[in-house]
Design a protein around this motif. Structure first.
Motif, PDB file in Angstrom:
ATOM      1  N   ASN A  98      20.264   5.805 -20.089  1.00 46.72           N
ATOM      2  CA  ASN A  98      18.908   6.213 -20.454  1.00 46.72           C
ATOM      3  C   ASN A  98      17.893   5.362 -19.714  1.00 46.72           C
ATOM      4  O   ASN A  98      18.111   4.170 -19.493  1.00 46.72           O
ATOM      5  CB  ASN A  98      18.692   6.144 -21.968  1.00 46.72           C
ATOM      6  N   ASN A  99      16.805   5.987 -19.281  1.00 44.94           N
ATOM      7  CA  ASN A  99      15.817   5.301 -18.449  1.00 44.94           C
ATOM      8  C   ASN A  99      14.631   4.809 -19.276  1.00 44.94           C
ATOM      9  O   ASN A  99      14.592   4.960 -20.507  1.00 44.94           O
ATOM     10  CB  ASN A  99      15.374   6.202 -17.290  1.00 44.94           C
ATOM     11  N   GLU A 100      13.654   4.222 -18.603  1.00 41.99           N
ATOM     12  CA  GLU A 100      12.494   3.658 -19.290  1.00 41.99           C
ATOM     13  C   GLU A 100      11.708   4.712 -20.067  1.00 41.99           C
ATOM     14  O   GLU A 100      11.085   4.411 -21.085  1.00 41.99           O
ATOM     15  CB  GLU A 100      11.565   2.966 -18.281  1.00 41.99           C
ATOM     16  N   ALA A 101      11.752   5.950 -19.597  1.00 38.36           N
ATOM     17  CA  ALA A 101      11.027   7.032 -20.276  1.00 38.36           C
ATOM     18  C   ALA A 101      11.815   7.595 -21.458  1.00 38.36           C
ATOM     19  O   ALA A 101      11.314   8.477 -22.167  1.00 38.36           O
ATOM     20  CB  ALA A 101      10.719   8.148 -19.279  1.00 38.36           C
ATOM     21  N   GLY A 102      13.038   7.117 -21.657  1.00 37.49           N
ATOM     22  CA  GLY A 102      13.852   7.602 -22.760  1.00 37.49           C
ATOM     23  C   GLY A 102      14.675   8.826 -22.427  1.00 37.49           C
ATOM     24  O   GLY A 102      15.329   9.396 -23.315  1.00 37.49           O
ATOM     25  N   GLU A 103      14.694   9.241 -21.165  1.00 40.30           N
ATOM     26  CA  GLU A 103      15.509  10.389 -20.772  1.00 40.30           C
ATOM     27  C   GLU A 103      16.986   9.996 -20.782  1.00 40.30           C
ATOM     28  O   GLU A 103      17.347   8.882 -20.411  1.00 40.30           O
ATOM     29  CB  GLU A 103      15.112  10.863 -19.372  1.00 40.30           C
ATOM     30  N   VAL A 104      17.829  10.949 -21.182  1.00 43.00           N
ATOM     31  CA  VAL A 104      19.262  10.699 -21.337  1.00 43.00           C
ATOM     32  C   VAL A 104      20.058  11.425 -20.264  1.00 43.00           C
ATOM     33  O   VAL A 104      19.778  12.590 -19.939  1.00 43.00           O
ATOM     34  CB  VAL A 104      19.736  11.135 -22.735  1.00 43.00           C
ATOM     35  N   PHE A 105      21.069  10.724 -19.733  1.00 45.45           N
ATOM     36  CA  PHE A 105      22.003  11.296 -18.767  1.00 45.45           C
ATOM     37  C   PHE A 105      23.410  10.900 -19.195  1.00 45.45           C
ATOM     38  O   PHE A 105      23.639   9.788 -19.693  1.00 45.45           O
ATOM     39  CB  PHE A 105      21.725  10.768 -17.354  1.00 45.45           C
ATOM     40  N   TRP A 106      24.358  11.806 -18.994  1.00 42.38           N
ATOM     41  CA  TRP A 106      25.767  11.484 -19.222  1.00 42.38           C
ATOM     42  C   TRP A 106      26.394  11.108 -17.891  1.00 42.38           C
ATOM     43  O   TRP A 106      26.123  11.746 -16.877  1.00 42.38           O
ATOM     44  CB  TRP A 106      26.505  12.672 -19.833  1.00 42.38           C
ATOM     45  N   VAL A 107      27.205  10.057 -17.882  1.00 44.44           N
ATOM     46  CA  VAL A 107      27.755   9.555 -16.620  1.00 44.44           C
ATOM     47  C   VAL A 107      29.249   9.293 -16.719  1.00 44.44           C
ATOM     48  O   VAL A 107      29.767   9.004 -17.796  1.00 44.44           O
ATOM     49  CB  VAL A 107      27.051   8.251 -16.161  1.00 44.44           C
ATOM     50  N   LYS A 108      29.922   9.409 -15.574  1.00 47.88           N
ATOM     51  CA  LYS A 108      31.307   8.984 -15.413  1.00 47.88           C
ATOM     52  C   LYS A 108      31.373   8.042 -14.208  1.00 47.88           C
ATOM     53  O   LYS A 108      30.754   8.310 -13.174  1.00 47.88           O
ATOM     54  CB  LYS A 108      32.235  10.180 -15.202  1.00 47.88           C
ATOM     55  N   TYR A 109      32.135   6.953 -14.354  1.00 49.25           N
ATOM     56  CA  TYR A 109      32.249   5.936 -13.307  1.00 49.25           C
ATOM     57  C   TYR A 109      33.517   6.142 -12.471  1.00 49.25           C
ATOM     58  O   TYR A 109      34.576   6.453 -13.006  1.00 49.25           O
ATOM     59  CB  TYR A 109      32.324   4.536 -13.921  1.00 49.25           C
ATOM     60  N   HIS A 110      33.385   5.912 -11.170  1.00 49.72           N
ATOM     61  CA  HIS A 110      34.512   5.965 -10.236  1.00 49.72           C
ATOM     62  C   HIS A 110      34.479   4.705  -9.364  1.00 49.72           C
ATOM     63  O   HIS A 110      33.420   4.329  -8.851  1.00 49.72           O
ATOM     64  CB  HIS A 110      34.420   7.185  -9.321  1.00 49.72           C
ATOM     65  N   PHE A 111      35.636   4.076  -9.177  1.00 48.63           N
ATOM     66  CA  PHE A 111      35.780   2.915  -8.302  1.00 48.63           C
ATOM     67  C   PHE A 111      36.798   3.288  -7.227  1.00 48.63           C
ATOM     68  O   PHE A 111      38.001   3.356  -7.499  1.00 48.63           O
ATOM     69  CB  PHE A 111      36.241   1.693  -9.096  1.00 48.63           C
ATOM     70  N   LYS A 112      36.320   3.535  -6.024  1.00 50.18           N
ATOM     71  CA  LYS A 112      37.172   4.001  -4.932  1.00 50.18           C
ATOM     72  C   LYS A 112      37.617   2.806  -4.080  1.00 50.18           C
ATOM     73  O   LYS A 112      36.789   2.092  -3.503  1.00 50.18           O
ATOM     74  CB  LYS A 112      36.418   5.014  -4.065  1.00 50.18           C
ATOM     75  N   THR A 113      38.929   2.598  -4.018  1.00 49.11           N
ATOM     76  CA  THR A 113      39.431   1.428  -3.310  1.00 49.11           C
ATOM     77  C   THR A 113      39.086   1.479  -1.826  1.00 49.11           C
ATOM     78  O   THR A 113      39.289   2.501  -1.156  1.00 49.11           O
ATOM     79  CB  THR A 113      40.952   1.286  -3.487  1.00 49.11           C
ATOM     80  N   ASP A 114      38.575   0.376  -1.307  1.00 48.47           N
ATOM     81  CA  ASP A 114      38.264   0.263   0.117  1.00 48.47           C
ATOM     82  C   ASP A 114      39.505  -0.114   0.929  1.00 48.47           C
ATOM     83  O   ASP A 114      39.457  -0.101   2.161  1.00 48.47           O
ATOM     84  CB  ASP A 114      37.165  -0.785   0.336  1.00 48.47           C
ATOM     85  N   GLN A 115      40.591  -0.454   0.248  1.00 46.81           N
ATOM     86  CA  GLN A 115      41.835  -0.795   0.944  1.00 46.81           C
ATOM     87  C   GLN A 115      42.662   0.451   1.263  1.00 46.81           C
ATOM     88  O   GLN A 115      43.637   0.377   2.015  1.00 46.81           O
ATOM     89  CB  GLN A 115      42.686  -1.737   0.093  1.00 46.81           C
ATOM     90  N   GLY A 116      42.277   1.592   0.687  1.00 43.30           N
ATOM     91  CA  GLY A 116      43.059   2.810   0.842  1.00 43.30           C
ATOM     92  C   GLY A 116      44.102   2.936  -0.251  1.00 43.30           C
ATOM     93  O   GLY A 116      44.586   1.934  -0.790  1.00 43.30           O
ATOM     94  N   ILE A 117      44.437   4.162  -0.602  1.00 42.63           N
ATOM     95  CA  ILE A 117      45.453   4.412  -1.618  1.00 42.63           C
ATOM     96  C   ILE A 117      46.841   4.165  -1.029  1.00 42.63           C
ATOM     97  O   ILE A 117      47.176   4.685   0.032  1.00 42.63           O
ATOM     98  CB  ILE A 117      45.369   5.862  -2.138  1.00 42.63           C
ATOM     99  N   LYS A 118      47.639   3.355  -1.713  1.00 44.22           N
ATOM    100  CA  LYS A 118      49.036   3.146  -1.348  1.00 44.22           C
ATOM    101  C   LYS A 118      49.866   3.191  -2.628  1.00 44.22           C
ATOM    102  O   LYS A 118      49.501   2.539  -3.618  1.00 44.22           O
ATOM    103  CB  LYS A 118      49.246   1.809  -0.637  1.00 44.22           C
ATOM    104  N   CYS A 119      50.937   3.957  -2.591  1.00 41.46           N
ATOM    105  CA  CYS A 119      51.761   4.130  -3.778  1.00 41.46           C
ATOM    106  C   CYS A 119      53.231   3.951  -3.450  1.00 41.46           C
ATOM    107  O   CYS A 119      53.618   3.924  -2.278  1.00 41.46           O
ATOM    108  CB  CYS A 119      51.515   5.515  -4.393  1.00 41.46           C
ATOM    109  N   LEU A 120      54.046   3.823  -4.494  1.00 45.06           N
ATOM    110  CA  LEU A 120      55.484   3.656  -4.349  1.00 45.06           C
ATOM    111  C   LEU A 120      56.204   4.906  -4.829  1.00 45.06           C
ATOM    112  O   LEU A 120      55.778   5.553  -5.794  1.00 45.06           O
ATOM    113  CB  LEU A 120      55.972   2.458  -5.180  1.00 45.06           C
ATOM    114  N   THR A 121      57.288   5.244  -4.164  1.00 48.15           N
ATOM    115  CA  THR A 121      58.174   6.279  -4.696  1.00 48.15           C
ATOM    116  C   THR A 121      58.987   5.659  -5.833  1.00 48.15           C
ATOM    117  O   THR A 121      59.033   4.429  -5.992  1.00 48.15           O
ATOM    118  CB  THR A 121      59.127   6.802  -3.619  1.00 48.15           C
ATOM    119  N   GLN A 122      59.653   6.491  -6.618  1.00 43.94           N
ATOM    120  CA  GLN A 122      60.444   5.955  -7.725  1.00 43.94           C
ATOM    121  C   GLN A 122      61.546   5.012  -7.234  1.00 43.94           C
ATOM    122  O   GLN A 122      61.702   3.907  -7.795  1.00 43.94           O
ATOM    123  CB  GLN A 122      61.045   7.098  -8.540  1.00 43.94           C
ATOM    124  N   PRO A 123      62.318   5.363  -6.183  1.00 44.67           N
ATOM    125  CA  PRO A 123      63.330   4.406  -5.701  1.00 44.67           C
ATOM    126  C   PRO A 123      62.724   3.095  -5.200  1.00 44.67           C
ATOM    127  O   PRO A 123      63.285   2.023  -5.436  1.00 44.67           O
ATOM    128  CB  PRO A 123      64.028   5.168  -4.567  1.00 44.67           C
TER     129      PRO A 123
END
Length: 493
Positions: free
Chosen positions: A212-237
């Motif tokens: 909510n801002n100084e005027a009292g207006e309301v916004f709904w938000v969702k946060y995202h944190f995008k890795t700058d290292q790049g996505i790296k994952c493991l397989t199950q084995p």
């Protein structure tokens, strides 16, 4: 700081003492009644060391027990003052100290890092208006949408009361009976289900929050944190091998990368929905099992998060760190998300039980950019910081007073009390987004997803539980269910 540096610091601080400060003459031999005789209860150092050793652990977290953390900075890169009056977001270039704790969810404190499990992404901003805690995961959704189901869900992930082990029957019985979990399960068993490290994964606030801002207006938000290292994952084995060879793989990777000066970072984005949109949006925007499509609300970059300092003591700063989604600052507040509403109570209550009523006084938890001025007193480990000041309000002796301005804007409500589902929207469906996610995958990604799921479902002892679980994926996408059924049948013979 290196281990050698720690040793030199310790050795330069004077003689070893007891906890009361008395110098220790001999830390190698306990007192006895004569040479070779029985020990003496008058040996203050022996009694003190053994008593402290018996008490030097606190109850581990019921969930998110296995974790690692680091300090860093958040830097604002875009003007968002039209959306929120939070001071730490008030100008481009402004920096705020942070502490971020990563974790797995289901495993206990001694479990391995490289496992198929969501990762906690709990972030503390030490702002000039108090600490702001953003408690999220490395997935944008979750398994359930109402906090009343959370204890039941976690019980299925933990050890069975009879066998003492995690049981596939329990996991898939609950998921099969809870079709809302289909979306998150598709995330979990896909290629991003096992991050290669904490540095190589995204983070999400997951819940919907109010700005909510100084005027009292309301916004709904969702946060995202995008890795700058790049996505790296493991397989199950790969994960199975790493978990056995190096259970501390993720913790070590985070610590050593910071020691090398390779500071991990994330680009911080938000999705912003005007408050008026929520009532008529095609699905409930406060449903934690769903994402907001980027085509509807494109992510906007607002900042950069960097981790650049390791804790000096893991127990004091990671194990005893506490996070609560109820720790808001002016300009940011909760939403009607029913999972969030439950967590507003549960997280703080967990820490009051685990760490103690004065957990907020510990260095890692107390405000760093301002001072806490409350009337809370006494309790275990109270440090007497208030001196003789009055412990009530209002008073006539100059104590802290209320501001008269709420941190967030009120939400209109109507109707009668009672147990109820969230209001219905056009696309409030448990399967749509899971199917959309499946259809976004390449053929190779689909094969790995189905293989991962089939490997787990095939362990279920009852055919009806396995079939019910498969049917949820079939409702998300017919091809998804068909492939999974064939794979499970092949494994079950």
């Amino acid at each position: 700081m290196t281990q050698e540096a720690h040793v030199s610091v310790q050795s330069s601080t004077g003689p070893l003492t007891t906890e009361a400060g008395a110098p220790v003459a001999d830390n190698q031999n306990s007192e006895t009644a004569g040479i070779g005789g029985p020990g003496l209860i008058q040996d203050q150092l022996l009694m003190e060391k053994l008593a402290h050793f018996n008490r030097e652990r606190i109850p581990e977290r019921v969930v998110h027990a296995r974790g690692a953390g680091a300090y860093g900075t958040f830097t604002v890169t875009a003007d968002v003052t039209r959306y929120t009056r939070a001071k730490f977001l008030s100008e481009v270039g402004k920096q705020t100290e942070t502490f971020l704790r990563f974790s797995t969810v289901a495993g206990n404190l001694g479990s391995a890092d490289a496992v198929r499990d969501p990762r906690g992404f709990a972030l503390k901003f030490y702002t000039e208006e108090g600490n702001y805690d953003l408690v999220g995961n490395n997935t944008p959704v979750f398994f359930i949408k109402d906090a009343i189901k959370f204890p039941d869900f976690i019980h299925t992930q933990k050890r069975d009361p009879y066998t003492g082990s995690q049981e596939a029957d329990n996991v898939w019985d609950f998921w099969g009976l809870s079709p809302e979990s289909t979306h998150q399960v598709t995330w979990l068993f896909g290629d991003r289900g096992i991050p290669a490290s904490y540095r190589h994964m995204d983070g999400f606030g997951s819940h919907t929050y109010q700005w909510n801002n100084e005027a009292g207006e309301v916004f709904w938000v969702k946060y995202h944190f995008k890795t700058d290292q790049g996505i790296k994952c493991l397989t199950q084995p790969e994960a199975d091998k790493l978990a056995g060879e190096d259970p501390d793989s993720h913790q070590r990777d985070l610590r050593e990368s910071i020691e090398r000066g390779e500071f991990p970072s994330w680009t911080v984005q938000v999705q912003i929905m005007p408050a008026a949109d929520a009532a008529t949006y095609r699905f409930n925007p406060f449903d934690l099992t769903k994402v907001w499509p980027h085509a509807d609300y494109p992510p906007i970059e607002i900042g950069k998060l960097e981790l650049n300092r390791n804790p000096e003591n893991v127990f004091a700063e990671v194990e005893q760190s506490i996070f609560s989604p109820h720790h808001f600052v002016p300009g940011i507040g909760p939403s009607p998300d029913k999972m969030l509403q439950g967590r507003l109570f549960a997280y703080g209550d967990a820490h009051r039980y685990r760490v103690g009523i004065n957990a907020d006084h510990l260095p890692v938890n107390r405000p760093h950019a301002t001072e806490a001025r409350s009337h809370g007193r006494d309790g275990a480990l109270y440090d007497g910081r208030h001196g003789g000041a009055k412990n009530y309000e209002p008073n006539s002796f100059g104590g802290p007073v209320e501001t008269g301005r709420a941190m967030w804007q009120p939400i209109a409500v109507s109707g009668t009390t009672g147990e109820s589902e969230a209001p219905s929207h056009a696309e409030d469906n448990d399967y749509v987004q899971a199917g959309n996610l499946y259809r976004l995958m390449t053929e190779e990604e689909k094969e790995r997803l189905v293989g991962n799921l089939a490997g787990f479902i095939s362990k279920v002892s009852r055919d009806d539980i396995a079939q019910r679980a498969i049917e949820n994926f079939r409702k998300a996408d017919p091809d998804y269910g068909k492939r999974l059924e064939a794979a499970v049948q092949a494994l079950r013979g």
